[in-house]
Structures are given as structure tokens and as C-alpha cells.
Motif scaffolding. Sequence first.
Motif, PDB file in Angstrom:
ATOM      1  N   GLY A 140       2.664 -44.327 -27.338  1.00 20.98           N
ATOM      2  CA  GLY A 140       2.882 -45.391 -26.231  1.00 20.98           C
ATOM      3  C   GLY A 140       2.387 -44.482 -24.920  1.00 20.98           C
ATOM      4  N   ASP A 141       2.200 -42.939 -24.825  1.00 21.70           N
ATOM      5  CA  ASP A 141       1.979 -42.342 -23.673  1.00 21.70           C
ATOM      6  C   ASP A 141       0.680 -41.772 -23.296  1.00 21.70           C
ATOM      7  OD1 ASP A 141       2.425 -40.739 -25.876  1.00 21.70           O
ATOM      8  OD2 ASP A 141       3.508 -39.229 -25.125  1.00 21.70           O
ATOM      9  N   LEU A 142      -0.353 -42.460 -24.010  1.00 26.10           N
ATOM     10  CA  LEU A 142      -1.810 -42.427 -23.847  1.00 26.10           C
ATOM     11  C   LEU A 142      -2.359 -43.377 -22.983  1.00 26.10           C
ATOM     12  CD1 LEU A 142      -4.171 -40.477 -24.765  1.00 26.10           C
ATOM     13  CD2 LEU A 142      -4.507 -41.745 -26.868  1.00 26.10           C
ATOM     14  N   HIS A 143      -2.449 -43.052 -21.958  1.00 27.34           N
ATOM     15  CA  HIS A 143      -2.805 -43.854 -20.714  1.00 27.34           C
ATOM     16  C   HIS A 143      -4.147 -43.923 -20.219  1.00 27.34           C
ATOM     17  CE1 HIS A 143       1.249 -45.423 -20.854  1.00 27.34           C
ATOM     18  NE2 HIS A 143       1.757 -43.981 -20.502  1.00 27.34           N
ATOM     19  N   PRO A 144      -4.800 -45.098 -19.688  1.00 27.97           N
ATOM     20  CA  PRO A 144      -6.291 -44.955 -19.007  1.00 27.97           C
ATOM     21  C   PRO A 144      -5.998 -44.320 -17.630  1.00 27.97           C
ATOM     22  CG  PRO A 144      -5.416 -47.308 -19.019  1.00 27.97           C
ATOM     23  CD  PRO A 144      -4.215 -46.318 -19.689  1.00 27.97           C
ATOM     24  N   TYR A 145      -6.994 -44.033 -17.088  1.00 29.60           N
ATOM     25  CA  TYR A 145      -7.328 -43.121 -15.744  1.00 29.60           C
ATOM     26  C   TYR A 145      -6.792 -44.312 -14.787  1.00 29.60           C
ATOM     27  CZ  TYR A 145      -9.038 -40.339 -12.213  1.00 29.60           C
ATOM     28  OH  TYR A 145      -9.548 -39.091 -10.929  1.00 29.60           O
ATOM     29  N   LEU A 146      -7.138 -45.511 -14.835  1.00 34.40           N
ATOM     30  CA  LEU A 146      -6.516 -46.634 -14.112  1.00 34.40           C
ATOM     31  C   LEU A 146      -6.335 -47.897 -15.040  1.00 34.40           C
ATOM     32  CD1 LEU A 146      -9.348 -46.499 -11.060  1.00 34.40           C
ATOM     33  CD2 LEU A 146      -7.147 -45.740 -10.816  1.00 34.40           C
ATOM     34  N   PRO A 147      -5.455 -48.512 -14.506  1.00 29.50           N
ATOM     35  CA  PRO A 147      -5.149 -49.619 -15.627  1.00 29.50           C
ATOM     36  C   PRO A 147      -6.143 -50.802 -15.393  1.00 29.50           C
ATOM     37  CG  PRO A 147      -3.710 -49.754 -13.590  1.00 29.50           C
ATOM     38  CD  PRO A 147      -4.560 -48.400 -13.627  1.00 29.50           C
ATOM     39  N   LEU A 161     -13.841 -38.283  -4.262  1.00 30.12           N
ATOM     40  CA  LEU A 161     -14.447 -39.652  -4.542  1.00 30.12           C
ATOM     41  C   LEU A 161     -15.531 -39.624  -5.649  1.00 30.12           C
ATOM     42  CD1 LEU A 161     -14.567 -42.825  -4.295  1.00 30.12           C
ATOM     43  CD2 LEU A 161     -16.168 -42.267  -2.121  1.00 30.12           C
ATOM     44  N   ALA A 162     -16.333 -38.683  -5.756  1.00 27.44           N
ATOM     45  CA  ALA A 162     -17.274 -38.352  -6.772  1.00 27.44           C
ATOM     46  C   ALA A 162     -16.603 -38.066  -7.996  1.00 27.44           C
ATOM     47  CB  ALA A 162     -18.173 -37.469  -6.490  1.00 27.44           C
ATOM     48  N   TRP A 163     -15.657 -37.379  -7.863  1.00 27.67           N
ATOM     49  CA  TRP A 163     -14.958 -36.828  -9.363  1.00 27.67           C
ATOM     50  C   TRP A 163     -14.043 -37.685  -9.751  1.00 27.67           C
ATOM     51  CZ3 TRP A 163     -16.127 -33.401 -12.804  1.00 27.67           C
ATOM     52  CH2 TRP A 163     -17.196 -32.437 -12.634  1.00 27.67           C
ATOM     53  N   GLY A 164     -13.549 -38.699  -8.727  1.00 29.56           N
ATOM     54  CA  GLY A 164     -12.739 -39.975  -9.233  1.00 29.56           C
ATOM     55  C   GLY A 164     -13.498 -40.803 -10.079  1.00 29.56           C
ATOM     56  N   VAL A 165     -14.917 -41.100  -9.712  1.00 27.47           N
ATOM     57  CA  VAL A 165     -16.016 -41.644 -10.559  1.00 27.47           C
ATOM     58  C   VAL A 165     -15.822 -40.811 -11.976  1.00 27.47           C
ATOM     59  CG1 VAL A 165     -18.122 -42.285 -10.716  1.00 27.47           C
ATOM     60  CG2 VAL A 165     -17.032 -42.752  -8.622  1.00 27.47           C
ATOM     61  N   VAL A 166     -16.191 -39.739 -11.967  1.00 23.84           N
ATOM     62  CA  VAL A 166     -16.407 -38.590 -13.183  1.00 23.84           C
ATOM     63  C   VAL A 166     -15.015 -38.833 -14.165  1.00 23.84           C
ATOM     64  CG1 VAL A 166     -16.785 -36.581 -14.132  1.00 23.84           C
ATOM     65  CG2 VAL A 166     -18.000 -37.221 -12.052  1.00 23.84           C
ATOM     66  N   GLY A 167     -13.938 -38.881 -13.527  1.00 25.14           N
ATOM     67  CA  GLY A 167     -12.636 -38.886 -13.983  1.00 25.14           C
ATOM     68  C   GLY A 167     -12.541 -40.169 -14.880  1.00 25.14           C
ATOM     69  N   LEU A 168     -12.882 -41.163 -13.820  1.00 24.17           N
ATOM     70  CA  LEU A 168     -12.816 -42.720 -14.766  1.00 24.17           C
ATOM     71  C   LEU A 168     -13.708 -42.670 -15.967  1.00 24.17           C
ATOM     72  CD1 LEU A 168     -11.699 -45.501 -14.477  1.00 24.17           C
ATOM     73  CD2 LEU A 168     -13.804 -45.871 -12.873  1.00 24.17           C
ATOM     74  N   ALA A 169     -15.075 -42.359 -15.708  1.00 24.42           N
ATOM     75  CA  ALA A 169     -15.908 -42.250 -16.759  1.00 24.42           C
ATOM     76  C   ALA A 169     -15.719 -41.690 -17.987  1.00 24.42           C
ATOM     77  CB  ALA A 169     -17.194 -42.118 -16.235  1.00 24.42           C
ATOM     78  N   ALA A 170     -14.813 -40.377 -17.709  1.00 21.81           N
ATOM     79  CA  ALA A 170     -14.624 -39.796 -18.859  1.00 21.81           C
ATOM     80  C   ALA A 170     -13.242 -39.776 -19.391  1.00 21.81           C
ATOM     81  CB  ALA A 170     -14.629 -38.102 -18.424  1.00 21.81           C
ATOM     82  N   GLU A 190     -18.435 -52.791 -14.778  1.00 19.96           N
ATOM     83  CA  GLU A 190     -17.553 -51.847 -14.334  1.00 19.96           C
ATOM     84  C   GLU A 190     -18.599 -50.829 -14.073  1.00 19.96           C
ATOM     85  OE1 GLU A 190     -13.337 -53.079 -16.594  1.00 19.96           O
ATOM     86  OE2 GLU A 190     -14.919 -51.681 -17.489  1.00 19.96           O
ATOM     87  N   ARG A 191     -19.650 -50.268 -14.851  1.00 22.87           N
ATOM     88  CA  ARG A 191     -20.455 -49.236 -14.654  1.00 22.87           C
ATOM     89  C   ARG A 191     -21.379 -49.603 -13.298  1.00 22.87           C
ATOM     90  NH1 ARG A 191     -21.239 -50.300 -20.081  1.00 22.87           N
ATOM     91  NH2 ARG A 191     -23.517 -51.144 -19.771  1.00 22.87           N
ATOM     92  N   ALA A 192     -21.473 -50.936 -13.184  1.00 24.96           N
ATOM     93  CA  ALA A 192     -22.280 -51.190 -11.788  1.00 24.96           C
ATOM     94  C   ALA A 192     -21.518 -50.835 -10.655  1.00 24.96           C
ATOM     95  CB  ALA A 192     -22.764 -52.494 -11.704  1.00 24.96           C
ATOM     96  N   THR A 193     -20.162 -51.349 -10.640  1.00 22.56           N
ATOM     97  CA  THR A 193     -19.377 -51.236  -9.525  1.00 22.56           C
ATOM     98  C   THR A 193     -19.216 -49.666  -9.323  1.00 22.56           C
ATOM     99  OG1 THR A 193     -18.099 -53.036 -10.282  1.00 22.56           O
ATOM    100  CG2 THR A 193     -17.006 -51.671  -8.787  1.00 22.56           C
ATOM    101  N   THR A 194     -19.110 -48.899 -10.286  1.00 22.38           N
ATOM    102  CA  THR A 194     -18.905 -47.316  -9.977  1.00 22.38           C
ATOM    103  C   THR A 194     -20.160 -46.647  -9.393  1.00 22.38           C
ATOM    104  OG1 THR A 194     -19.819 -46.713 -12.303  1.00 22.38           O
ATOM    105  CG2 THR A 194     -17.226 -46.925 -12.043  1.00 22.38           C
ATOM    106  N   LEU A 195     -21.386 -47.304  -9.870  1.00 24.76           N
ATOM    107  CA  LEU A 195     -22.460 -46.959  -9.170  1.00 24.76           C
ATOM    108  C   LEU A 195     -22.644 -47.248  -7.713  1.00 24.76           C
ATOM    109  CD1 LEU A 195     -25.169 -47.602 -11.794  1.00 24.76           C
ATOM    110  CD2 LEU A 195     -24.597 -45.527 -11.008  1.00 24.76           C
ATOM    111  N   HIS A 196     -22.007 -48.364  -7.188  1.00 28.09           N
ATOM    112  CA  HIS A 196     -22.183 -48.766  -6.018  1.00 28.09           C
ATOM    113  C   HIS A 196     -20.876 -47.953  -5.148  1.00 28.09           C
ATOM    114  CE1 HIS A 196     -24.525 -52.329  -5.769  1.00 28.09           C
ATOM    115  NE2 HIS A 196     -23.756 -52.916  -6.788  1.00 28.09           N
ATOM    116  N   VAL A 197     -19.897 -47.272  -5.916  1.00 29.54           N
ATOM    117  CA  VAL A 197     -18.969 -46.447  -5.152  1.00 29.54           C
ATOM    118  C   VAL A 197     -19.784 -45.042  -5.202  1.00 29.54           C
ATOM    119  CG1 VAL A 197     -16.985 -45.085  -5.621  1.00 29.54           C
ATOM    120  CG2 VAL A 197     -17.127 -47.361  -6.422  1.00 29.54           C
ATOM    121  N   LEU A 198     -20.530 -44.449  -5.980  1.00 29.54           N
ATOM    122  CA  LEU A 198     -21.113 -43.584  -5.792  1.00 29.54           C
ATOM    123  C   LEU A 198     -22.220 -43.579  -4.548  1.00 29.54           C
ATOM    124  CD1 LEU A 198     -22.163 -41.934  -9.504  1.00 29.54           C
ATOM    125  CD2 LEU A 198     -20.575 -41.201  -7.831  1.00 29.54           C
ATOM    126  N   ALA A 199     -23.027 -44.730  -4.602  1.00 30.78           N
ATOM    127  CA  ALA A 199     -23.830 -45.040  -3.510  1.00 30.78           C
ATOM    128  C   ALA A 199     -23.256 -44.731  -1.906  1.00 30.78           C
ATOM    129  CB  ALA A 199     -24.309 -46.306  -3.531  1.00 30.78           C
TER     130      ALA A 199
END
Length: 290
Positions: free
Chosen positions: A146-153, A182-191, A199-208
Motif C-alpha cells: 500500500g505504500d508504493l506510489h506513483p510520482y504523480l497521481p 523542470l527537466a528533471w521533473g519530466v525525467v522523474g515522472l517518466a522513470a 501523456e508522452r505528448a504532454t511531457t514533450l510539450h513541457v520539455l519544449a
Amino acid sequence: MTAPARRVAAALGSVLLAGCHTVPAIPAPAPPPTLGGQQPAATPAPAATAPDLTPQQRLTTIATGIGPVPADSTTDLSFEYLHLQRWTRTSDAIRREDLRRWRHPDGSGREVTRRAPDVPGVDHQPTPEDRTLLTQAPPTTTRYRGDLHPYLPAPLPTAPAALAGLLAPPELAAEPAYPRILAWGVVGLAASQYLNQNERATTLHVLAAVPGIEYGGHTTDLAERAGIGFRLVADGSTTALVIDPATGELLAAQERIAGPRPGLFSSVLILQRGHSDADGVPPGPATTLR
């Protein structure tokens, strides 16, 4: 500040960086980041690699043209699966780890880790020999109840600005460290969790939207997978990203820092992502990132 943003900010703040400076909004093209790769990609996304595009236009082009991957059709299975290898700076060494994770939506699941001996010093560059050592290392299993959570809900925001606000505190937008946070927030989310096609498309827009991000051309990662490279120089560090232009998946990321103790800060290879109907059973080979 969100919990993921606090984690990223704390990790970045744990190393004192020198030579902070403001990165120009549209920088000149940079040399390709290699992340250990040997040969450039043969034919990655011609539209995204066309001349005279800004890095932002290249990332937006990839985001609008990516397609699905086999694992996008398996999200109804019980366990989300990720396999990655990472190198992380400690106070006086580089930690090397292979991680396989099965996570159920209720927070239960399992992690199987293999660790190679730490490398003394902080200026290590990940190598193919590291990866061999990781495959040979004995596994350690950790079970979660019960304590293994995603990076973002879930569900993630569909608007890039909203997602960026969860990955990096907006109030830090004027700070030199903001682009790397911000860049490593995207990395942390993907990892950390599975990202579907949208969602992958949205993260690419964030990187842009990351200030100062640069285009690095065709490249490969340490696993010899072809992709398109992007680079970020900010707050005394250099971050290199490798993205699969066909799927929008982040294949690899690495950050090296300058300052009094220059060297590796963090490196990650995302090797497989998908879903499984059983804890401890990996998905089929079709979900291995090419």
C-alpha cells in the motif's frame, strides 16, 4: 509546492553548484549528447530533424507526430511495470543500480533491485561494463503493501502548463535552477510511472517550454538505442536527454555538474515499460524500448 517538486528541489539542492547563469531563450545548436552511445541514429523523424527549426519546434513536432506503442493497449492489466538502470551520486561515490518494479493501483507491489559495487569518487561515466555487472549482481526483493506510489497521481493534467506546475514550483520560474528542476521533473515522472501516448505528448510539450533547452541531433544511449538528443545547460550543470522520436518515449537522461566537485550527478536508462497481470512477471519483449 507539491511532494514531487519538493523531492526534486531537495535533490538538486544537495549539491552546491558554482557558476550560475541565465540561459538564453533560444540557444544555438549544441553538440550531440552521447550518454555512452557509439553511433548516431540512421533515420530518426525527418520532420523533427529538419534544418532551421528551434529546439522548441522540434519537440512540438515530435509531440504531435508520435504513435502508440504495444504497451498502450495493456493498461487494463493489474500491474504497471518499469525496468530501469540508474547511476546516482552519493557523498563520495557513484551508486549503480538495476531496478524492476511492479506496482498495483492500490499501492501494493514489488521491486527487484541489483546493485553493482559503488564506484569511488564522483566523476564516473556509466559504461557497458557497468551494465554487465548489474545483470550479474544478486537480486534483492522488496514487497509493498500500500505504500508504493506513483510520482504523480492519475490522471495527469492534459494541459502542459498544468503538468509543468506539478513538476516544478511556478514561483521558482525566475531562478537559475528552474530549468533543470523542470527537466528533471519530466525525467522523474517518466522513470517512475507509465505514460500513455497522450501523456508522452504532454511531457514533450513541457520539455519544449524548458528555458534554454538545446537540440543535440541524432544520438544513441548507453543501450545503443537510437534517438534524438536534447541538452540543457543551467545552474552549473549539463543535462542530456535521448528521446525516441517515433514514440515520444524518454530513453535516457544524464546530468553532470560543474563546481568544486565536478562529475556525474545522475544518469538513468529506461529499458522497459508496460503492464503485467501478475506481480513479479515482466511483460512480453514487445514492451522493451527499442
